[in-house]
Design a protein around this motif. Structure first.
Motif, PDB file in Angstrom:
ATOM      1  N   GLY A  72     -50.004  87.392  28.100  1.00 14.14           N
ATOM      2  CA  GLY A  72     -48.543  87.333  28.013  1.00 14.14           C
ATOM      3  C   GLY A  72     -48.068  87.792  26.656  1.00 14.14           C
ATOM      4  N   THR A  73     -46.759  87.736  26.454  1.00 14.08           N
ATOM      5  CA  THR A  73     -46.168  88.177  25.191  1.00 14.08           C
ATOM      6  C   THR A  73     -46.605  87.251  24.057  1.00 14.08           C
ATOM      7  N   PHE A  74     -47.108  87.825  22.992  1.00 17.81           N
ATOM      8  CA  PHE A  74     -47.590  87.071  21.836  1.00 17.81           C
ATOM      9  C   PHE A  74     -46.523  87.139  20.752  1.00 17.81           C
ATOM     10  N   TYR A  75     -45.952  85.997  20.401  1.00 19.02           N
ATOM     11  CA  TYR A  75     -44.847  85.953  19.441  1.00 19.02           C
ATOM     12  C   TYR A  75     -45.356  85.479  18.079  1.00 19.02           C
ATOM     13  N   PRO A  76     -45.573  86.393  17.126  1.00 19.43           N
ATOM     14  CA  PRO A  76     -45.992  85.945  15.793  1.00 19.43           C
ATOM     15  C   PRO A  76     -44.982  85.013  15.124  1.00 19.43           C
ATOM     16  N   ASN A  77     -43.683  85.135  15.501  1.00 18.06           N
ATOM     17  CA  ASN A  77     -42.663  84.278  14.888  1.00 18.06           C
ATOM     18  C   ASN A  77     -42.447  82.986  15.660  1.00 18.06           C
ATOM     19  N   ARG A  78     -43.240  82.713  16.696  1.00 13.30           N
ATOM     20  CA  ARG A  78     -43.113  81.470  17.450  1.00 13.30           C
ATOM     21  C   ARG A  78     -44.456  80.747  17.527  1.00 13.30           C
ATOM     22  N   VAL A 122     -55.513  89.998  23.432  1.00 11.07           N
ATOM     23  CA  VAL A 122     -54.151  89.691  23.867  1.00 11.07           C
ATOM     24  C   VAL A 122     -53.755  90.683  24.943  1.00 11.07           C
ATOM     25  N   PHE A 123     -53.514  90.182  26.151  1.00 10.74           N
ATOM     26  CA  PHE A 123     -53.119  91.019  27.282  1.00 10.74           C
ATOM     27  C   PHE A 123     -51.599  91.059  27.344  1.00 10.74           C
ATOM     28  N   THR A 124     -51.018  92.136  26.848  1.00 10.99           N
ATOM     29  CA  THR A 124     -49.571  92.207  26.729  1.00 10.99           C
ATOM     30  C   THR A 124     -49.113  93.654  26.764  1.00 10.99           C
ATOM     31  N   ALA A 125     -47.856  93.842  27.167  1.00 11.20           N
ATOM     32  CA  ALA A 125     -47.275  95.183  27.170  1.00 11.20           C
ATOM     33  C   ALA A 125     -46.691  95.540  25.811  1.00 11.20           C
ATOM     34  N   ASP A 126     -46.407  94.543  24.983  1.00 16.04           N
ATOM     35  CA  ASP A 126     -45.753  94.771  23.698  1.00 16.04           C
ATOM     36  C   ASP A 126     -46.583  94.123  22.598  1.00 16.04           C
ATOM     37  N   LEU A 170     -56.003  80.755  24.963  1.00 13.09           N
ATOM     38  CA  LEU A 170     -55.053  80.220  23.987  1.00 13.09           C
ATOM     39  C   LEU A 170     -53.681  79.993  24.607  1.00 13.09           C
ATOM     40  N   VAL A 171     -53.106  78.822  24.353  1.00 10.17           N
ATOM     41  CA  VAL A 171     -51.735  78.505  24.754  1.00 10.17           C
ATOM     42  C   VAL A 171     -51.102  77.724  23.617  1.00 10.17           C
ATOM     43  N   ASN A 172     -49.803  77.947  23.372  1.00 14.24           N
ATOM     44  CA  ASN A 172     -49.184  77.282  22.229  1.00 14.24           C
ATOM     45  C   ASN A 172     -47.749  76.850  22.519  1.00 14.24           C
ATOM     46  N   ASP A 173     -47.364  75.749  21.884  1.00 12.36           N
ATOM     47  CA  ASP A 173     -45.960  75.355  21.844  1.00 12.36           C
ATOM     48  C   ASP A 173     -45.218  76.282  20.899  1.00 12.36           C
ATOM     49  N   ILE A 174     -43.878  76.323  21.039  1.00  8.41           N
ATOM     50  CA  ILE A 174     -43.083  77.034  20.046  1.00  8.41           C
ATOM     51  C   ILE A 174     -43.125  76.260  18.741  1.00  8.41           C
ATOM     52  N   ALA A 175     -42.736  76.913  17.637  1.00  7.98           N
ATOM     53  CA  ALA A 175     -42.977  76.355  16.316  1.00  7.98           C
ATOM     54  C   ALA A 175     -42.154  75.108  16.004  1.00  7.98           C
ATOM     55  N   THR A 176     -40.987  74.964  16.579  1.00 10.97           N
ATOM     56  CA  THR A 176     -40.143  73.811  16.288  1.00 10.97           C
ATOM     57  C   THR A 176     -39.499  73.313  17.566  1.00 10.97           C
ATOM     58  N   SER A 177     -38.987  72.080  17.516  1.00 11.05           N
ATOM     59  CA  SER A 177     -38.248  71.523  18.648  1.00 11.05           C
ATOM     60  C   SER A 177     -37.015  70.802  18.113  1.00 11.05           C
ATOM     61  N   HIS A 234     -57.545  92.359  19.365  1.00  8.23           N
ATOM     62  CA  HIS A 234     -57.547  93.518  20.254  1.00  8.23           C
ATOM     63  C   HIS A 234     -56.442  93.385  21.286  1.00  8.23           C
ATOM     64  N   ARG A 235     -55.707  94.442  21.469  1.00  5.45           N
ATOM     65  CA  ARG A 235     -54.666  94.455  22.484  1.00  5.45           C
ATOM     66  C   ARG A 235     -55.229  95.022  23.775  1.00  5.45           C
ATOM     67  N   ARG A 236     -54.971  94.344  24.897  1.00  5.68           N
ATOM     68  CA  ARG A 236     -55.365  94.809  26.216  1.00  5.68           C
ATOM     69  C   ARG A 236     -54.114  94.980  27.073  1.00  5.68           C
ATOM     70  N   PRO A 237     -54.117  95.907  28.008  1.00  5.26           N
ATOM     71  CA  PRO A 237     -52.952  96.057  28.892  1.00  5.26           C
ATOM     72  C   PRO A 237     -52.810  94.833  29.791  1.00  5.26           C
ATOM     73  N   PRO A 238     -51.577  94.489  30.160  1.00  2.00           N
ATOM     74  CA  PRO A 238     -51.385  93.337  31.049  1.00  2.00           C
ATOM     75  C   PRO A 238     -52.064  93.556  32.392  1.00  2.00           C
ATOM     76  N   LEU A 239     -52.508  92.469  33.000  1.00  3.99           N
ATOM     77  CA  LEU A 239     -53.214  92.524  34.271  1.00  3.99           C
ATOM     78  C   LEU A 239     -52.341  91.997  35.394  1.00  3.99           C
ATOM     79  N   PRO A 240     -52.520  92.503  36.619  1.00  2.00           N
ATOM     80  CA  PRO A 240     -51.908  91.844  37.770  1.00  2.00           C
ATOM     81  C   PRO A 240     -52.341  90.383  37.812  1.00  2.00           C
ATOM     82  N   PHE A 241     -51.497  89.541  38.402  1.00  2.41           N
ATOM     83  CA  PHE A 241     -51.715  88.099  38.329  1.00  2.41           C
ATOM     84  C   PHE A 241     -53.086  87.688  38.861  1.00  2.41           C
TER      85      PHE A 241
END
Length: 392
Positions: A251-257, A281-285, A324-331, A303-310
């Motif tokens: 999914g989209t990897f947010y360095p700022n989140r 990281v499997f992402t389009a961006d 890897l899964v993460n919460d956003i930086a603040t709540s 390494h960036r990988r192209p997104p995969l079908p579900f």
């Protein structure tokens, strides 16, 4: 055994084969319920990619699927009203009465059409699910919304509630407010993915409305599909190195989140440990991701990988040592977090370990994970990575 004779309608503005998080969750809800359904959805080809594997996954449970073309605008009546009108017309022409209608936000359109079908007598029961707090972005800022005109189907919805509720809705006549409060008032069951989401959304409601909401509320985290969906019979593409501890992120990897902290933690590892680690990281961006990795001198680990079908994503996930899964930086909501990342439910079915970066006491923090560190603790994330690499 589910009742196979019950007639159920799913109203989902975003539905397979168009792919996004809500479309995936609705598909998994249908599979989890294991009963045939009719579906009414929108053509999202102008804003969403198609994933035929997602459609193949859910199609055995679809009895009839009707898709309508309408303008694609998020919280705007120029899109919402045509969707509701087309849906109501289609169901009336079909002459079908449903025992149950289910709708899910995000996209507010789904709740408006389901509410209209319930109040018009086309369904005996309405289940409304909320993916996230409707009124708020993840950073706590209000979501912008168009207004609701008090005419047509909206006026008929207004007349379906009592006088006090009518006054409240007139005073809060926006698309997103109605997408939350119409289900609060008219749905027979309200589904939330976690308790903290319910807490935040209740705080937006007047006190006199809250008891009714709590009585109808059900907490149901995103479903996890069965192990058969994770069996890897695909071609050996996107295979991680066998000599490195491999971490997958889909999914989209947010360095700022929060993602930036993870990359910084990698940079803190001794060189000999970095040489034993890789992040795919499997992402389009991936532009920002790769720029940050280069700035931290860890490009050889990222390494960036192209997104995969579900369905391919599910099968490939088990090739990694951890996901890897993460919460956003603040709540900023007064609770640890009202958001439970839907990605966790897909990782939970994989043979790979889950690596979670969490806010303390958040819904994600309360979920099982093989590896865990807390948001903001870069040194702690680095220690977690060092342990994972050492243990293997």
């Amino acid at each position: 055994m589910p009742d196979q004779t019950t007639r159920r309608l799913v109203v989902a503005f975003n539905f397979p084969p168009f792919t996004d998080g809500s479309a995936v969750t609705v598909a998994k809800r249908i599979i989890e319920a294991d009963v045939p359904v009719d579906v009414f959805s929108a053509d999202l080809s102008s804003v969403r990619a198609r994933d035929e594997s997602l459609w193949d996954l859910v199609s055995p449970w679809i009895r009839d699927h009707q898709t309508v073309k309408v303008p694609i605008l998020f919280a705007d009546e120029r899109s919402l009203v045509p969707f509701v009108t087309a849906g109501e017309t289609a169901i009336r022409k079909r002459g079908t009465s449903y025992d149950e209608v289910y709708s899910r936000s995000m996209w507010p359109h789904s709740h408006f059409l389901a509410a209209r079908l319930r109040t018009a007598g086309h369904a005996d029961r309405w289940i409304a699910e909320f993916s996230d707090p409707i009124l708020w972005h993840v950073d706590g800022t209000p979501r912008p919304s168009g207004t609701t005109s008090l005419k047509g189907s909206n006026l008929r919805l207004l007349r379906a509630v009592d006088h006090r509720s009518q006054t409240f809705l007139r005073n809060n006549a926006t698309v997103l407010a109605w997408a939350q409060f119409i289900p609060f008032l008219l749905a027979d069951q309200l589904v939330f993915t976690n308790e903290q989401q319910l807490t935040v959304m209740l705080s937006d409601a007047p006190e006199w409305m809250r008891a009714g909401v709590e009585k109808k509320a059900v907490i149901a985290p995103h479903p996890t599909l069965g192990s058969e969906h994770y069996r890897d019979e695909s071609e050996p593409t996107a295979t991680p190195s066998s000599s490195r501890y491999s971490i997958g992120y889909f999914g989209t990897f947010y360095p700022n989140r929060g993602g930036g902290e993870f990359l910084e933690a990698i940079s803190l590892l001794p060189a000999e440990m970095r040489e034993r680690l890789e992040l795919h990281v499997f992402t389009a961006d991936a532009g920002t991701l790769l720029d940050v990795a280069a700035r931290l001198n860890i490009s050889d680990c990222v390494h960036r990988r192209p997104p995969l079908p579900f369905r391919d994503f599910l099968r490939v996930s088990g090739r990694y040592d951890a996901l890897l899964v993460n919460d956003i930086a603040t709540s900023p909501f007064g609770v640890p977090s009202p958001f439970l990342p839907s990605k966790y439910s897909d990782y939970a079915g994989s043979s790979a370990a889950t690596m979670a970066i969490t806010l303390p006491s958040s819904p994600l923090d309360n979920k099982p994970a093989r590896w865990r560190a807390h948001v903001g603790d870069v040194d702690g994330i680095a220690r977690m990575l060092a342990s994972a690499i050492t243990v293997g």
